[in-house]
Design an enzyme around this catalytic site. Structure first.
Site, PDB file in Angstrom:
ATOM      1  N   CYS A  77       1.249  -1.385  -0.265  1.00 17.55           N
ATOM      2  CA  CYS A  77      -0.382   0.313  -0.184  1.00 17.55           C
ATOM      3  C   CYS A  77       0.954   1.435   0.163  1.00 17.55           C
ATOM      4  O   CYS A  77       1.568   1.516  -1.104  1.00 17.55           O
ATOM      5  CB  CYS A  77      -1.638  -0.149   0.995  1.00 17.55           C
ATOM      6  SG  CYS A  77      -2.204   1.525   1.333  1.00 17.55           S
ATOM      7  N   HIS A 175      -3.675  -4.880  -0.811  1.00 14.95           N
ATOM      8  CA  HIS A 175      -3.576  -5.054   0.850  1.00 14.95           C
ATOM      9  C   HIS A 175      -3.382  -6.794   1.178  1.00 14.95           C
ATOM     10  O   HIS A 175      -4.627  -7.885   1.560  1.00 14.95           O
ATOM     11  CB  HIS A 175      -4.144  -5.052   2.708  1.00 14.95           C
ATOM     12  CG  HIS A 175      -4.171  -3.341   2.961  1.00 14.95           C
ATOM     13  ND1 HIS A 175      -3.136  -3.865   3.515  1.00 14.95           N
ATOM     14  CD2 HIS A 175      -4.415  -2.045   1.989  1.00 14.95           C
ATOM     15  CE1 HIS A 175      -2.748  -2.041   4.265  1.00 14.95           C
ATOM     16  NE2 HIS A 175      -4.016  -1.914   3.119  1.00 14.95           N
ATOM     17  N   GLU A 177      -2.520  -8.935   3.674  1.00 13.62           N
ATOM     18  CA  GLU A 177      -3.137  -9.375   4.183  1.00 13.62           C
ATOM     19  C   GLU A 177      -4.628  -9.357   4.523  1.00 13.62           C
ATOM     20  O   GLU A 177      -4.286  -9.933   5.947  1.00 13.62           O
ATOM     21  CB  GLU A 177      -2.334  -8.573   5.425  1.00 13.62           C
ATOM     22  CG  GLU A 177      -2.584  -7.362   5.278  1.00 13.62           C
ATOM     23  CD  GLU A 177      -2.419  -6.275   5.334  1.00 13.62           C
ATOM     24  OE1 GLU A 177      -2.357  -4.922   5.243  1.00 13.62           O
ATOM     25  OE2 GLU A 177      -1.298  -6.405   3.823  1.00 13.62           O
TER      26      GLU A 177
END
Length: 193
Positions: A77, A175, A177
């Site tokens: 990001c 992202h 994650e």
């Protein structure tokens, strides 16, 4: 394997650490130069505003360290955006790893872009076992235009770089994650490099 998440006060580092733990690995959060240099893999996260994040990097000397790293580095990001030449956000000079300037989405679309979006034109082993048009999670108001270092694209008003790569440096605008199984696969691909 020694995995370091750079902790410079501008990241959603806990969610990245938990995602890596779900994959069976441990990551160390640190801003220690020796720990970063000794790592097998380095993750450079980022959430927030570009100029203040860059100020934190400069204050710790990490702005000169990061571009010299030789092991695989993944910017996430804002981390990816800071690896570019510059950003319109706060008129910020970046680390100059990726040869592209980050710009703001036009007024024709709602910013930030928040939510799930498709990635296409997947290149390099970062996207092993990831299907074209997979959905990933995005939160951003600025983007890197498509360049010869683009290894995945997405579209929000315009086509833009969803991921970049140059030598040992990788960056994802999204992202991983927070991107479910697709994101976990991308993180695993990075850890297996």
């Amino acid at each position: 394997m020694k995995i370091v998440i750079i902790n410079y006060g501008a990241g959603n580092i806990q969610s990245i650490k938990f995602a890596i733990k779900r994959l069976g690995f441990e990551a160390v959060l640190t801003d220690n130069v020796d720990d970063i240099l000794a790592a097998d893999k380095v993750i450079f996260p980022g959430v927030g505003e570009a100029s203040s994040a860059m100020s934190k990097l400069r204050a710790s000397g990490l702005d000169t360290l990061i571009p010299t790293l030789k092991q695989p580095v993944l910017g996430i990001c804002l981390g990816m955006q800071l690896m570019c030449n510059a950003s319109e956000e706060g008129k910020t000079r970046g680390l100059g790893i990726f040869n592209v300037d980050v710009v703001k989405f036009s007024n024709k679309v709602k910013v930030p872009q928040i939510g799930w979006n498709e990635i296409s034109n997947l290149k390099t082993n970062l996207f092993n076992k990831v299907k074209e048009k997979s959905h990933i999670y995005m939160v951003h108001s600025f983007y890197a235009p498509v360049t010869n270092e683009t290894i995945a694209t997405s579209n929000y008003d315009v086509d833009y770089s969803a991921a970049l790569q140059k030598n040992n440096f990788y960056g994802t605008q999204f992202h991983p994650e927070k991107s479910s199984e697709v994101g976990e696969q991308i993180l695993m691909n990075f850890l297996e490099m």
